[in-house]
Design an enzyme around this catalytic site. Structure first.
Site, mmCIF file in Angstrom:
data_model
loop_
_atom_site.group_PDB
_atom_site.id
_atom_site.type_symbol
_atom_site.label_atom_id
_atom_site.label_comp_id
_atom_site.label_asym_id
_atom_site.label_seq_id
_atom_site.Cartn_x
_atom_site.Cartn_y
_atom_site.Cartn_z
ATOM 1 N N ALA A 250 0.999 -0.814 0.102
ATOM 2 C CA ALA A 250 -0.094 -0.022 -0.104
ATOM 3 C C ALA A 250 0.773 1.400 0.133
ATOM 4 C CB ALA A 250 -0.896 -0.058 1.062
ATOM 5 N N ALA A 251 2.233 1.141 -0.030
ATOM 6 C CA ALA A 251 3.162 2.561 -0.292
ATOM 7 C C ALA A 251 2.195 3.210 -1.220
ATOM 8 C CB ALA A 251 4.523 1.956 0.001
ATOM 9 N N GLY A 252 1.894 3.206 -2.431
ATOM 10 C CA GLY A 252 1.756 3.439 -3.430
ATOM 11 C C GLY A 252 0.637 3.607 -3.709
ATOM 12 N N ASP A 253 -0.123 3.439 -3.284
ATOM 13 C CA ASP A 253 -1.643 3.824 -2.785
ATOM 14 C C ASP A 253 -1.549 4.956 -2.154
ATOM 15 O OD1 ASP A 253 -2.136 1.694 -4.875
ATOM 16 O OD2 ASP A 253 -3.046 0.244 -2.407
#
Length: 301
Positions: A250-253
């Site tokens: 979920a880093a990019g999200d």
């Protein structure tokens, strides 16, 4: 305050923590197993909402326990779920995630209801889109529904943000021509453009290729190095914050949801918005899980 509508995936994530990734044929004991909200669309919605922006969602879940659980979790966040349908003959999307002690992950997804909602459903909730500043989509739901949402947005002067993940070899021209901003990572950029990004010069070349498809703003996320941007003659790299990552899920999200919460519609403050997104994702990777790890605005001050 921005109003954001996200169209896309809603999953229940089942995460397994292990010391190291299993090899083919290997059996190992797990360190921990837990369930949490996930799906790229829902993660982005949670990140936007926790940065105190008005957040709507268009998507679908199944009529099952996983769907009930994820609806409850997203409702507790204060996300408007009026555009989320419950489909009788579909299972709620689920992801099975393995995370090792180095923070690397391996993910298997059952799309279920995410790939079953239709352009007709999008049309029914067009008012959510036309009342927004930004509409955000990914590739974890049907392309036809995303094209419908982006077309409605373009006609209403609402800016569209495409996160082309998971990567597709062929992205429909109908979608690209109604995309205002695209946010791929290095791998997705190479698949989209055929250009391997290795340095700032190749990042610029890849961005120019994406601009030629009619996309105004390009952000290429480059992992622990940060993010490259190219918009209206301005380009450069906004460096990431140096942290000890334990789980990159979920880093990019988080980056996309948080960044869009403060982004100006003319992209005039893009550099500031990227730095804010970088800060949010730097907190996410220091925690386990997808949605449980996403920070609130008061943590970013």
């Amino acid at each position: 305050m921005n109003t954001i509508t996200i169209i896309g995936s809603i999953n229940l994530d089942r995460t397994i923590r292990v010391k190291q990734m299993p090899k083919p044929g290997e059996t190992m004991h797990t360190k921990e197993i837990f369930s949490a909200g996930g799906g790229k669309g829902a993660n982005q919605a949670v990140a936007a909402k926790r940065s105190e922006t008005v957040t709507n969602f268009i998507g679908a879940v199944g009529n099952d326990a996983a769907g009930d659980m994820i609806r409850e979790l997203l409702s507790e966040e204060g996300i408007d779920l009026s555009g989320v349908q419950t489909l009788e003959k579909q299972a709620t999307g689920q992801a099975y995630i393995i995370v090792d002690d180095q923070g690397e992950n391996s993910i298997m997804i059952h799309s279920g209801a995410n790939n079953a909602f239709t352009p007709q459903q999008v049309k029914e909730y067009a008012e959510l889109i036309t009342a927004s500043d930004f509409v955000i989509a990914q590739f974890e739901s049907t392309l036809e529904s995303t094209i419908e949402a982006f077309t409605i947005a373009r006609q209403a002067g609402v800016k569209t943000i495409l996160n082309p993940a998971p990567a597709l070899e062929e992205v429909p021209e109908d979608l690209l021509k109604v995309t205002d901003m695209i946010i791929p990572n290095e791998t997705e950029t190479e698949i989209l453009t055929g250009i391997k990004v290795t340095d700032e010069a190749s990042l610029k070349t890849a961005s120019d290729h994406l601009h030629q498809l009619g996309i105004e703003a390009v952000i290429i996320t480059i992992g622990s190095k940060g993010a490259f941007y190219d918009v209206n003659g301005r380009s450069g790299i906004i460096p990431a914050f140096k942290v000890n990552a334990v789980d990159t899920t979920a880093a990019g999200d988080t980056f996309i949801g948080a960044m869009s919460s403060i982004l100006a519609k003319d992209f005039s403050n893009l550099e500031q918005a990227i730095e804010y997104g970088n800060k949010a994702s730097s907190l996410t990777v220091q925690r386990f899980g997808a949605q449980p790890s996403i920070p609130y605005k008061n943590e970013l001050k």
